[in-house]
Scaffold this motif. Structure first.
Motif, PDB file in Angstrom:
ATOM      1  N   VAL A 142     -14.876  41.616  24.668  1.00 29.85           N
ATOM      2  CA  VAL A 142     -14.180  40.347  24.947  1.00 29.85           C
ATOM      3  C   VAL A 142     -13.332  40.498  26.200  1.00 29.85           C
ATOM      4  CG1 VAL A 142     -12.392  38.749  24.131  1.00 29.85           C
ATOM      5  CG2 VAL A 142     -14.131  39.575  22.536  1.00 29.85           C
ATOM      6  N   GLN A 143     -12.548  41.590  26.244  1.00 27.44           N
ATOM      7  CA  GLN A 143     -11.644  41.765  27.381  1.00 27.44           C
ATOM      8  C   GLN A 143     -12.395  41.941  28.694  1.00 27.44           C
ATOM      9  OE1 GLN A 143      -8.916  44.846  26.267  1.00 27.44           O
ATOM     10  NE2 GLN A 143      -7.943  43.518  24.758  1.00 27.44           N
ATOM     11  N   SER A 144     -13.547  42.604  28.623  1.00 26.29           N
ATOM     12  CA  SER A 144     -14.260  42.855  29.885  1.00 26.29           C
ATOM     13  C   SER A 144     -14.820  41.572  30.471  1.00 26.29           C
ATOM     14  CB  SER A 144     -15.358  43.904  29.688  1.00 26.29           C
ATOM     15  OG  SER A 144     -16.449  43.325  29.002  1.00 26.29           O
ATOM     16  N   ILE A 145     -15.079  40.574  29.650  1.00 23.39           N
ATOM     17  CA  ILE A 145     -15.663  39.330  30.176  1.00 23.39           C
ATOM     18  C   ILE A 145     -14.635  38.195  30.239  1.00 23.39           C
ATOM     19  CG2 ILE A 145     -17.450  37.567  29.816  1.00 23.39           C
ATOM     20  CD1 ILE A 145     -18.720  40.199  30.461  1.00 23.39           C
ATOM     21  N   LEU A 146     -13.782  38.094  29.220  1.00 26.67           N
ATOM     22  CA  LEU A 146     -12.865  36.940  29.159  1.00 26.67           C
ATOM     23  C   LEU A 146     -11.418  37.309  29.450  1.00 26.67           C
ATOM     24  CD1 LEU A 146     -14.255  35.142  25.956  1.00 26.67           C
ATOM     25  CD2 LEU A 146     -14.424  34.320  28.302  1.00 26.67           C
ATOM     26  N   GLY A 147     -11.125  38.596  29.610  1.00 26.04           N
ATOM     27  CA  GLY A 147      -9.743  39.031  29.842  1.00 26.04           C
ATOM     28  C   GLY A 147      -8.951  38.988  28.540  1.00 26.04           C
ATOM     29  N   ASN A 148      -7.626  39.005  28.680  1.00 27.43           N
ATOM     30  CA  ASN A 148      -6.772  39.035  27.476  1.00 27.43           C
ATOM     31  C   ASN A 148      -6.577  37.630  26.929  1.00 27.43           C
ATOM     32  OD1 ASN A 148      -6.279  41.784  27.177  1.00 27.43           O
ATOM     33  ND2 ASN A 148      -4.783  41.731  28.864  1.00 27.43           N
ATOM     34  N   ILE A 149      -7.467  37.226  26.060  1.00 26.39           N
ATOM     35  CA  ILE A 149      -7.329  35.860  25.536  1.00 26.39           C
ATOM     36  C   ILE A 149      -6.894  35.871  24.073  1.00 26.39           C
ATOM     37  CG2 ILE A 149      -8.951  34.765  27.135  1.00 26.39           C
ATOM     38  CD1 ILE A 149     -10.930  34.850  24.671  1.00 26.39           C
ATOM     39  N   GLY A 150      -6.547  37.029  23.551  1.00 24.75           N
ATOM     40  CA  GLY A 150      -6.090  37.098  22.157  1.00 24.75           C
ATOM     41  C   GLY A 150      -6.975  38.036  21.356  1.00 24.75           C
ATOM     42  N   GLY A 151      -6.471  38.408  20.196  1.00 16.80           N
ATOM     43  CA  GLY A 151      -7.190  39.358  19.332  1.00 16.80           C
ATOM     44  C   GLY A 151      -8.449  38.730  18.754  1.00 16.80           C
ATOM     45  N   ILE A 152      -9.377  39.579  18.383  1.00 22.94           N
ATOM     46  CA  ILE A 152     -10.689  39.134  17.896  1.00 22.94           C
ATOM     47  C   ILE A 152     -10.566  38.260  16.638  1.00 22.94           C
ATOM     48  CG2 ILE A 152     -11.106  41.249  16.526  1.00 22.94           C
ATOM     49  CD1 ILE A 152     -13.807  39.633  18.642  1.00 22.94           C
ATOM     50  N   THR A 153      -9.574  38.545  15.795  1.00 24.05           N
ATOM     51  CA  THR A 153      -9.440  37.773  14.541  1.00 24.05           C
ATOM     52  C   THR A 153      -9.185  36.296  14.832  1.00 24.05           C
ATOM     53  OG1 THR A 153      -8.125  39.715  14.010  1.00 24.05           O
ATOM     54  CG2 THR A 153      -8.487  38.175  12.247  1.00 24.05           C
ATOM     55  N   LYS A 154      -8.454  36.024  15.936  1.00 22.70           N
ATOM     56  CA  LYS A 154      -8.142  34.629  16.274  1.00 22.70           C
ATOM     57  C   LYS A 154      -9.300  33.934  16.978  1.00 22.70           C
ATOM     58  CE  LYS A 154      -3.300  34.004  16.128  1.00 22.70           C
ATOM     59  NZ  LYS A 154      -2.366  34.964  16.736  1.00 22.70           N
ATOM     60  N   ILE A 155     -10.044  34.677  17.777  1.00 25.54           N
ATOM     61  CA  ILE A 155     -11.003  33.993  18.674  1.00 25.54           C
ATOM     62  C   ILE A 155     -12.450  34.100  18.219  1.00 25.54           C
ATOM     63  CG2 ILE A 155      -9.539  34.180  20.711  1.00 25.54           C
ATOM     64  CD1 ILE A 155     -11.209  36.608  21.530  1.00 25.54           C
ATOM     65  N   ARG A 156     -12.729  34.927  17.195  1.00 26.93           N
ATOM     66  CA  ARG A 156     -14.119  35.098  16.754  1.00 26.93           C
ATOM     67  C   ARG A 156     -14.688  33.760  16.256  1.00 26.93           C
ATOM     68  NH1 ARG A 156     -13.185  33.437  12.191  1.00 26.93           N
ATOM     69  NH2 ARG A 156     -15.299  32.615  12.123  1.00 26.93           N
ATOM     70  N   GLY A 157     -15.964  33.622  16.484  1.00 27.52           N
ATOM     71  CA  GLY A 157     -16.622  32.429  15.961  1.00 27.52           C
ATOM     72  C   GLY A 157     -16.438  31.190  16.812  1.00 27.52           C
ATOM     73  N   LYS A 158     -15.675  31.303  17.911  1.00 25.78           N
ATOM     74  CA  LYS A 158     -15.479  30.127  18.780  1.00 25.78           C
ATOM     75  C   LYS A 158     -16.375  30.272  20.000  1.00 25.78           C
ATOM     76  CE  LYS A 158     -10.721  29.107  17.606  1.00 25.78           C
ATOM     77  NZ  LYS A 158      -9.603  30.022  17.435  1.00 25.78           N
ATOM     78  N   TRP A 159     -16.876  29.153  20.465  1.00 25.43           N
ATOM     79  CA  TRP A 159     -17.654  29.185  21.711  1.00 25.43           C
ATOM     80  C   TRP A 159     -16.721  29.084  22.904  1.00 25.43           C
ATOM     81  CZ3 TRP A 159     -22.338  30.907  21.462  1.00 25.43           C
ATOM     82  CH2 TRP A 159     -23.150  30.636  20.360  1.00 25.43           C
ATOM     83  N   PHE A 160     -16.982  29.890  23.920  1.00 24.98           N
ATOM     84  CA  PHE A 160     -16.247  29.818  25.181  1.00 24.98           C
ATOM     85  C   PHE A 160     -17.259  29.514  26.273  1.00 24.98           C
ATOM     86  CE2 PHE A 160     -13.594  32.192  22.404  1.00 24.98           C
ATOM     87  CZ  PHE A 160     -12.287  31.928  22.791  1.00 24.98           C
ATOM     88  N   ASN A 161     -16.851  28.661  27.199  1.00 29.00           N
ATOM     89  CA  ASN A 161     -17.762  28.390  28.311  1.00 29.00           C
ATOM     90  C   ASN A 161     -17.579  29.459  29.369  1.00 29.00           C
ATOM     91  OD1 ASN A 161     -19.201  26.117  27.492  1.00 29.00           O
ATOM     92  ND2 ASN A 161     -17.385  24.837  27.867  1.00 29.00           N
ATOM     93  N   GLY A 162     -18.641  30.178  29.630  1.00 31.32           N
ATOM     94  CA  GLY A 162     -18.550  31.243  30.623  1.00 31.32           C
ATOM     95  C   GLY A 162     -18.521  30.629  32.014  1.00 31.32           C
ATOM     96  N   GLY A 163     -17.869  31.295  32.919  1.00 32.93           N
ATOM     97  CA  GLY A 163     -17.817  30.807  34.299  1.00 32.93           C
ATOM     98  C   GLY A 163     -19.000  31.335  35.093  1.00 32.93           C
ATOM     99  N   GLU A 164     -18.783  31.366  36.399  1.00 32.50           N
ATOM    100  CA  GLU A 164     -19.853  31.821  37.306  1.00 32.50           C
ATOM    101  C   GLU A 164     -20.269  33.263  37.044  1.00 32.50           C
ATOM    102  OE1 GLU A 164     -18.910  31.289  41.409  1.00 32.50           O
ATOM    103  OE2 GLU A 164     -18.576  29.137  41.091  1.00 32.50           O
ATOM    104  N   ASN A 165     -19.289  34.076  36.645  1.00 34.36           N
ATOM    105  CA  ASN A 165     -19.550  35.496  36.366  1.00 34.36           C
ATOM    106  C   ASN A 165     -20.715  35.710  35.407  1.00 34.36           C
ATOM    107  OD1 ASN A 165     -18.257  37.532  37.564  1.00 34.36           O
ATOM    108  ND2 ASN A 165     -16.606  37.732  36.055  1.00 34.36           N
TER     109      ASN A 165
END
Ligand code: URA
Length: 209
Positions: A142-165
């Protein structure tokens, strides 16, 4: 001795395969960080380089380092079962790789300089395959692609729109299977139960592609 398998003959002829093979060979010779001195094998990928689904894990462990393939230990076997529960297999449907391609000693978390050194390989894998869905398996991915966006327990199961990367891929953080191995309950709300919800949602999205 590495058990890295060449993809099926018809895939070996594709441009995508050739490009991945060039990167894999560059990775084989990489000594940009100290993990290159202690590894037995690089662990580049497994599964099929398909444009639909990619899973990014953390780093190889003991068995992966021995075999040269990602997710072959207990956690990997559980991961295969999770995919199989919705009819997906790594041979046919999923490209699997890690954030870091060499085993960190004692299975510690990869250091920032190790992740940085390895980024060119992961980025190349994403650029060549351009998958529509990327599963980020555990905090390191998660951190390598989205940076520090919160712990896995909070963000798992949610879709994130990836950027150009990531070429606009849809990203979903999921629990790492080794976390599930440490949490055996299947009760509603438990990590295993949540994983079951997530894999069904992933399959729904996969079926739309
Ligand atoms: N855990 C990971 O994140 N990757 C592997 O390849 C094995 C265990």
């Amino acid at each position: 001795m590495s058990s890295y398998e060449l993809p099926l003959p018809h895939l070996r002829m594709t441009k995508k395969y050739e490009e991945l093979e060039t990167i894999r060979i560059r990775c084989l010779n990489c000594h940009k960080c100290s993990l290159g001195d202690t590894r037995n094998n690089i662990v580049f990928s497994d599964g099929i380089p398909n444009p639909k689904l990619m899973l990014i894990g953390e780093a190889p462990g003991f068995y992966e380092d021995k075999e040269g393939k990602p997710f072959v230990g207990k956690a990997g076997q559980l991961l295969d079962k999770i995919f199989e529960s919705v009819g997906l297999t790594r041979k046919r449907d999923v490209y699997i790789c890690n954030t870091v391609k060499c085993r960190p000693p004692e299975n510690r978390n990869p250091e920032p300089n190790e992740k940085e050194a390895c980024w060119e390989f992961l980025k190349a894998q994403i650029d060549i395959i351009q998958p529509k869905i990327i599963l980020l398996c555990g905090n390191v991915a998660v951190q390598s692609i989205l940076g520090n966006i919160g712990g896995i327990t909070k963000i798992r199961g949610k879709w994130f729109n990836g950027g150009e990367n990531v070429h606009g891929a849809k990203l979903m953080p999921i629990f790492h299977p080794s976390y599930l191995l440490r949490n055996d309950s299947r009760e509603k709300g438990s990590p295993k139960w949540l994983m079951w919800q997530d894999i069904q949602e992933i399959k729904r999205e996969f079926d739309k592609l």
